[in-house]
Design a protein around this motif. Structure first.
Motif, PDB file in Angstrom:
ATOM      1  N   ILE A 101      40.300  -9.784 -10.661  1.00 38.41           N
ATOM      2  CA  ILE A 101      39.396  -8.490 -11.542  1.00 38.41           C
ATOM      3  C   ILE A 101      38.937  -8.452 -12.658  1.00 38.41           C
ATOM      4  O   ILE A 101      38.310  -8.059 -13.086  1.00 38.41           O
ATOM      5  CB  ILE A 101      39.678  -7.609 -10.248  1.00 38.41           C
ATOM      6  CG1 ILE A 101      39.333  -7.162  -8.644  1.00 38.41           C
ATOM      7  CG2 ILE A 101      38.533  -6.202 -10.913  1.00 38.41           C
ATOM      8  CD1 ILE A 101      40.159  -6.596  -8.063  1.00 38.41           C
ATOM      9  N   PHE A 102      40.133  -8.631 -13.291  1.00 36.57           N
ATOM     10  CA  PHE A 102      40.329  -8.360 -14.407  1.00 36.57           C
ATOM     11  C   PHE A 102      39.354  -8.994 -15.116  1.00 36.57           C
ATOM     12  O   PHE A 102      38.656  -9.333 -16.014  1.00 36.57           O
ATOM     13  CB  PHE A 102      41.461  -8.434 -15.428  1.00 36.57           C
ATOM     14  CG  PHE A 102      42.274  -7.964 -17.126  1.00 36.57           C
ATOM     15  CD1 PHE A 102      41.299  -6.893 -17.254  1.00 36.57           C
ATOM     16  CD2 PHE A 102      41.896  -9.192 -17.351  1.00 36.57           C
ATOM     17  CE1 PHE A 102      41.468  -6.710 -19.040  1.00 36.57           C
ATOM     18  CE2 PHE A 102      42.187  -9.719 -18.630  1.00 36.57           C
ATOM     19  CZ  PHE A 102      41.400  -8.320 -19.785  1.00 36.57           C
ATOM     20  N   PHE A 103      39.650 -10.730 -15.009  1.00 35.71           N
ATOM     21  CA  PHE A 103      38.890 -12.078 -15.712  1.00 35.71           C
ATOM     22  C   PHE A 103      37.728 -11.503 -15.343  1.00 35.71           C
ATOM     23  O   PHE A 103      37.114 -12.607 -15.939  1.00 35.71           O
ATOM     24  CB  PHE A 103      40.008 -12.848 -15.770  1.00 35.71           C
ATOM     25  CG  PHE A 103      41.119 -12.594 -16.568  1.00 35.71           C
ATOM     26  CD1 PHE A 103      40.657 -13.264 -18.225  1.00 35.71           C
ATOM     27  CD2 PHE A 103      42.299 -12.860 -16.397  1.00 35.71           C
ATOM     28  CE1 PHE A 103      42.002 -13.378 -18.682  1.00 35.71           C
ATOM     29  CE2 PHE A 103      43.803 -12.694 -17.327  1.00 35.71           C
ATOM     30  CZ  PHE A 103      42.989 -13.150 -18.442  1.00 35.71           C
ATOM     31  N   SER A 104      37.900 -11.725 -14.381  1.00 38.99           N
ATOM     32  CA  SER A 104      35.979 -11.305 -13.713  1.00 38.99           C
ATOM     33  C   SER A 104      35.453 -10.647 -14.435  1.00 38.99           C
ATOM     34  O   SER A 104      34.252 -11.352 -14.266  1.00 38.99           O
ATOM     35  CB  SER A 104      36.226 -11.105 -11.912  1.00 38.99           C
ATOM     36  OG  SER A 104      36.415  -9.921 -11.803  1.00 38.99           O
ATOM     37  N   LEU A 105      35.935  -9.632 -14.854  1.00 38.84           N
ATOM     38  CA  LEU A 105      34.927  -8.577 -15.637  1.00 38.84           C
ATOM     39  C   LEU A 105      34.404  -9.424 -16.986  1.00 38.84           C
ATOM     40  O   LEU A 105      33.415  -9.031 -17.500  1.00 38.84           O
ATOM     41  CB  LEU A 105      36.026  -7.577 -16.517  1.00 38.84           C
ATOM     42  CG  LEU A 105      35.868  -7.527 -14.860  1.00 38.84           C
ATOM     43  CD1 LEU A 105      37.051  -5.539 -15.428  1.00 38.84           C
ATOM     44  CD2 LEU A 105      34.992  -6.292 -13.752  1.00 38.84           C
ATOM     45  N   PHE A 106      34.973 -10.579 -17.104  1.00 36.44           N
ATOM     46  CA  PHE A 106      34.748 -10.752 -18.247  1.00 36.44           C
ATOM     47  C   PHE A 106      33.493 -12.135 -18.267  1.00 36.44           C
ATOM     48  O   PHE A 106      32.322 -12.184 -19.209  1.00 36.44           O
ATOM     49  CB  PHE A 106      35.661 -12.077 -19.010  1.00 36.44           C
ATOM     50  CG  PHE A 106      36.481 -11.997 -19.153  1.00 36.44           C
ATOM     51  CD1 PHE A 106      36.465 -11.570 -20.974  1.00 36.44           C
ATOM     52  CD2 PHE A 106      37.716 -10.727 -19.174  1.00 36.44           C
ATOM     53  CE1 PHE A 106      37.485 -11.406 -22.006  1.00 36.44           C
ATOM     54  CE2 PHE A 106      39.186 -10.060 -19.583  1.00 36.44           C
ATOM     55  CZ  PHE A 106      38.884 -10.604 -21.894  1.00 36.44           C
ATOM     56  N   ILE A 142      30.516  -8.375 -17.509  1.00 43.84           N
ATOM     57  CA  ILE A 142      30.059  -7.408 -17.802  1.00 43.84           C
ATOM     58  C   ILE A 142      29.486  -8.292 -19.974  1.00 43.84           C
ATOM     59  O   ILE A 142      29.966  -8.653 -20.129  1.00 43.84           O
ATOM     60  CB  ILE A 142      30.892  -6.453 -18.400  1.00 43.84           C
ATOM     61  CG1 ILE A 142      31.873  -5.944 -17.231  1.00 43.84           C
ATOM     62  CG2 ILE A 142      31.126  -4.886 -19.595  1.00 43.84           C
ATOM     63  CD1 ILE A 142      32.964  -4.644 -17.231  1.00 43.84           C
ATOM     64  N   PRO A 143      27.864  -7.882 -19.379  1.00 39.44           N
ATOM     65  CA  PRO A 143      27.156  -8.478 -21.658  1.00 39.44           C
ATOM     66  C   PRO A 143      28.993  -8.512 -22.932  1.00 39.44           C
ATOM     67  O   PRO A 143      28.550  -9.147 -22.997  1.00 39.44           O
ATOM     68  CB  PRO A 143      26.593  -7.068 -20.941  1.00 39.44           C
ATOM     69  CG  PRO A 143      25.943  -7.548 -19.786  1.00 39.44           C
ATOM     70  CD  PRO A 143      27.260  -7.011 -18.921  1.00 39.44           C
ATOM     71  N   ARG A 163      30.880 -11.048 -25.117  1.00 40.98           N
ATOM     72  CA  ARG A 163      30.555 -11.311 -26.267  1.00 40.98           C
ATOM     73  C   ARG A 163      31.859 -10.456 -27.189  1.00 40.98           C
ATOM     74  O   ARG A 163      31.853 -10.640 -28.266  1.00 40.98           O
ATOM     75  CB  ARG A 163      29.041 -10.445 -27.079  1.00 40.98           C
ATOM     76  CG  ARG A 163      28.529 -10.649 -26.188  1.00 40.98           C
ATOM     77  CD  ARG A 163      26.771  -9.970 -26.814  1.00 40.98           C
ATOM     78  NE  ARG A 163      26.672  -8.783 -26.391  1.00 40.98           N
ATOM     79  CZ  ARG A 163      25.976  -7.827 -25.717  1.00 40.98           C
ATOM     80  NH1 ARG A 163      25.595  -8.502 -24.711  1.00 40.98           N
ATOM     81  NH2 ARG A 163      26.749  -6.649 -25.471  1.00 40.98           N
ATOM     82  N   LEU A 164      32.825 -10.153 -26.353  1.00 41.90           N
ATOM     83  CA  LEU A 164      34.016 -10.055 -27.119  1.00 41.90           C
ATOM     84  C   LEU A 164      34.580 -10.802 -27.940  1.00 41.90           C
ATOM     85  O   LEU A 164      34.907 -12.023 -27.967  1.00 41.90           O
ATOM     86  CB  LEU A 164      35.310  -9.651 -25.784  1.00 41.90           C
ATOM     87  CG  LEU A 164      36.433  -8.655 -26.126  1.00 41.90           C
ATOM     88  CD1 LEU A 164      35.843  -7.367 -27.308  1.00 41.90           C
ATOM     89  CD2 LEU A 164      37.468  -8.936 -25.346  1.00 41.90           C
ATOM     90  N   GLU A 165      35.162 -10.331 -28.997  1.00 40.05           N
ATOM     91  CA  GLU A 165      35.702 -11.154 -30.606  1.00 40.05           C
ATOM     92  C   GLU A 165      36.496 -10.051 -31.169  1.00 40.05           C
ATOM     93  O   GLU A 165      36.447  -9.419 -31.310  1.00 40.05           O
ATOM     94  CB  GLU A 165      34.068 -12.113 -31.777  1.00 40.05           C
ATOM     95  CG  GLU A 165      33.602 -12.873 -30.483  1.00 40.05           C
ATOM     96  CD  GLU A 165      32.041 -12.630 -31.340  1.00 40.05           C
ATOM     97  OE1 GLU A 165      32.270 -12.963 -32.490  1.00 40.05           O
ATOM     98  OE2 GLU A 165      31.100 -13.717 -31.070  1.00 40.05           O
ATOM     99  N   PHE A 166      37.390 -11.315 -31.699  1.00 39.83           N
ATOM    100  CA  PHE A 166      38.535 -10.906 -32.260  1.00 39.83           C
ATOM    101  C   PHE A 166      39.352 -11.136 -33.541  1.00 39.83           C
ATOM    102  O   PHE A 166      38.579 -13.007 -33.481  1.00 39.83           O
ATOM    103  CB  PHE A 166      39.993 -10.604 -31.734  1.00 39.83           C
ATOM    104  CG  PHE A 166      39.860  -9.910 -30.378  1.00 39.83           C
ATOM    105  CD1 PHE A 166      40.455  -8.826 -30.126  1.00 39.83           C
ATOM    106  CD2 PHE A 166      39.491 -10.885 -29.311  1.00 39.83           C
ATOM    107  CE1 PHE A 166      40.236  -7.659 -28.996  1.00 39.83           C
ATOM    108  CE2 PHE A 166      39.667 -10.158 -27.967  1.00 39.83           C
ATOM    109  CZ  PHE A 166      40.130  -8.641 -27.213  1.00 39.83           C
ATOM    110  N   ILE A 200      26.011 -18.625 -13.689  1.00 38.49           N
ATOM    111  CA  ILE A 200      26.759 -18.919 -12.729  1.00 38.49           C
ATOM    112  C   ILE A 200      27.985 -18.423 -13.670  1.00 38.49           C
ATOM    113  O   ILE A 200      29.177 -17.773 -12.549  1.00 38.49           O
ATOM    114  CB  ILE A 200      27.269 -20.741 -13.634  1.00 38.49           C
ATOM    115  CG1 ILE A 200      26.257 -21.456 -12.573  1.00 38.49           C
ATOM    116  CG2 ILE A 200      28.663 -20.971 -13.169  1.00 38.49           C
ATOM    117  CD1 ILE A 200      26.136 -22.986 -14.045  1.00 38.49           C
ATOM    118  N   GLN A 201      28.110 -17.541 -13.967  1.00 39.00           N
ATOM    119  CA  GLN A 201      28.693 -16.969 -14.797  1.00 39.00           C
ATOM    120  C   GLN A 201      28.974 -15.874 -13.615  1.00 39.00           C
ATOM    121  O   GLN A 201      29.993 -14.963 -12.902  1.00 39.00           O
ATOM    122  CB  GLN A 201      29.384 -16.007 -16.274  1.00 39.00           C
ATOM    123  CG  GLN A 201      29.883 -17.225 -16.785  1.00 39.00           C
ATOM    124  CD  GLN A 201      29.348 -16.854 -18.298  1.00 39.00           C
ATOM    125  OE1 GLN A 201      28.232 -15.957 -19.295  1.00 39.00           O
ATOM    126  NE2 GLN A 201      29.979 -17.042 -19.011  1.00 39.00           N
TER     127      GLN A 201
END
Length: 257
Positions: free
Chosen positions: A120-125, A128-129, A133-136, A237-238
């Protein structure tokens, strides 16, 4: 029919992962979980994932950035052991709860709940827009390697985190893909050393023909992805993958799968 389903998913997942940075394990593990216990499904996926990444190394590996590989990959190797070890411990915990529907007994176990939460956690990637776009910052690469390695060892779902950290490493597109492939190989080799005992226990029960089909189709998908699919959009697809992962995770968590 089983072989066709596994083959198609391996083909699509491998093709997608060339330009998304992740996809094969995300799609293939739930399919393997239909036919095998969850811990074995994760281990089988790791084998296909590793062989496919080794094949991709022959296509793009020479363009990997060595400094990034070391900063991200070394912590990933270490923490992949911890993730795989955690999976092994969760597998042997007695069922937390069981219930019966139409004379069929369903069990809710610690390992199923844990993997469901990770899915579920990784499905949010995918859904959720902001997370897409999450970057570190590059200074957090070692921490990213540790997190990616741990979740890679636990469930095989480490590509989304790896992509989020590597995207800021100022690599060319080719170098970004190649670096991710090398790191993924590190994580796969690390976790497979822990998973190996499960294969020894299975012995002749292991479905080698299905494993061969999945690996062969993944090779084909990787080749196609490298040649023709670099410009394809994967937004739709995502979303589909994200929704299906949540559905699978919920069914897994309540013991149906």
């Amino acid at each position: 029919m089983d072989f066709i389903l596994v083959g198609i998913i391996a083909l699509l997942g491998s093709g997608l992962t060339f330009f998304s940075g992740f996809g094969l394990g995300t799609l293939l593990m739930p399919v393997f979980a239909i036919f095998f216990p969850i811990d074995i499904a994760i281990a089988l996926t790791a084998i296909v994932h590793l062989l496919n990444n080794l094949f991709k190394l022959t296509l793009v590996g020479k363009k990997a950035n060595l400094q990034t590989v070391l900063r991200f990959g070394l912590p990933a190797i270490v923490f992949a052991f911890f993730g795989a070890y955690t999976l092994g411990k969760l597998t042997y915990i007695d069922p937390l709860f069981s219930y019966t529907i139409a004379d069929t007994i369903y069990e809710i176990t610690a390992v199923k709940i844990s993997i469901a939460i990770v899915l579920i956690f990784f499905s949010l990637f995918d859904l959720i827009p902001k997370l897409k776009r999450l970057e570190f910052d590059v200074k957090y690469l070692p921490w990213g390697g540790a997190l990616s390695g741990f979740f890679g060892g636990l469930s095989g779902h480490q590509g989304a985190l790896r992509t989020a950290f590597l995207i800021r490493a100022k690599l060319s597109k080719e170098s970004f893909i190649a670096t991710g492939v090398v790191i993924a190989c590190f994580i796969d080799i690390s976790r497979l050393t822990i998973y190996a005992k499960d294969f020894l226990q299975l012995g002749d029960q292991l479905n080698y023909p299905m494993l061969i089909v999945a690996t062969s189709m993944a090779f084909i998908g990787a080749y196609i992805g490298n040649k023709f699919l670099k410009k394809i959009t994967i937004h739709t697809i995502q979303i589909v993958v994200g929704v299906l992962l949540i559905v699978f995770a919920l069914l897994l968590g309540i013991g149906i799968l």
